[in-house]
Design an enzyme around this catalytic site. Structure first.
Site, PDB file in Angstrom:
ATOM      1  N   ASP A  52      45.264  37.957  39.129  1.00 33.65           N
ATOM      2  CA  ASP A  52      46.687  38.267  39.256  1.00 33.65           C
ATOM      3  C   ASP A  52      46.963  39.197  40.430  1.00 33.65           C
ATOM      4  O   ASP A  52      46.051  39.803  40.997  1.00 33.65           O
ATOM      5  CB  ASP A  52      47.189  38.939  37.978  1.00 33.65           C
ATOM      6  N   TYR A 110      33.868  41.602  34.185  1.00 35.04           N
ATOM      7  CA  TYR A 110      35.037  42.366  34.608  1.00 35.04           C
ATOM      8  C   TYR A 110      34.842  43.827  34.253  1.00 35.04           C
ATOM      9  O   TYR A 110      34.163  44.169  33.282  1.00 35.04           O
ATOM     10  CB  TYR A 110      36.299  41.879  33.888  1.00 35.04           C
TER      11      TYR A 110
END
Length: 255
Positions: A52, A110
């Protein structure tokens, strides 16, 4: 025709995410332009993870096809002279034409970083979420560990996200690491739903603040309802650390 794989790192602050879109500059568009200039023809990359706006990466993966005969391991150097300072290719290699970075079994890692102190540090403002309130580290660690294994993560999928064939994912490890004032939520899995890591981070933060009960993560998982989880943590604290392809790595190592 050859297929070249790139490992791409970027600071996502100034981009509208990874994927090409009409409303602003993206990492993929910038990479495509540099590749097209280098190869002398229109190049469209295929990315592994559509991060994003504001999300960073140390090891996103993209592939592109070309007739250019440059040695595969030299593409990274040639590209980096054409890319801006906030996007740099870390490695390049040739892969079989049948290799696809999204439709292949992966292991993704992540990290979500939280600076927990009374006053903000301006040098960390772009890649770390500042939180001044006291946090219950033990409760956060318990919540992080609760998601290890195979679960239905529907509660942690963004509302209005495009329908997934399955919301079940396998998490190999999930933990909170503390180094001084820095807390890092590190999670490794075979895939993630849209905004899943940010919603997990936001939920774990709410548990740490005491706004959600300690030990509530299992109940949230079982609810399979986005409304049961916490808020979506801001994008700038999230970094895609890397993507592995276990089925292909042995083959690549032999070459």
């Amino acid at each position: 025709m050859r297929r070249i794989m790139l490992v791409v790192a970027y600071d996502g602050t100034n981009y509208c995410g990874w994927q090409v879109q009409p409303n602003g500059m993206t990492v993929q568009e910038t990479l495509n332009r540099a590749l097209s200039e280098l190869c002398g023809s229109s190049i469209q990359t295929i990315g592994a993870s559509r991060t994003d706006a504001g999300v960073h990466a140390k090891g996103n993966v993209a592939v592109f096809d070309t007739e250019m005969r440059m040695p595969a391991d030299r593409f990274c150097y040639a590209l980096n002279t054409r890319l801006p300072e906030d996007i740099k290719v870390q490695a390049s290699r040739e892969v079989p034409l049948r290799f696809h970075p999204r439709y292949t079994s992966t292991v993704k890692t992540y990290e979500y970083r939280i600076l927990n102190r009374k006053l903000p540090d301006p040098t960390r403002r772009l890649d770390t979420l500042f939180v001044y309130s006291d946090l219950n580290l033990a409760a956060m660690q318990e919540a992080a560990e609760c998601v290890i294994g195979e679960h239905d993560f529907r509660s942690f999928q963004a509302s209005g996200a495009s329908a997934e064939k399955s919301t079940v994912r396998r998490i190999y490890s999930s933990e909170i690491r503390k180094e001084g004032e820095l807390l890092t939520f590190r999670i490794v899995g075979n895939g993630f739903l849209y905004n899943m890591v940010r919603i997990l981070a936001g939920t774990i933060l709410e548990i740490g603040r005491g706004n959600l009960p300690s030990g509530s993560m299992r109940r949230i998982l079982e609810a399979r309802n986005r409304a049961a989880a916490g808020p979506t943590a801001p994008a700038h604290g999230l970094t895609l650390i890397g993507i592995r392809y276990p089925e292909w790595e042995k083959l690549w190592a032999e070459k």
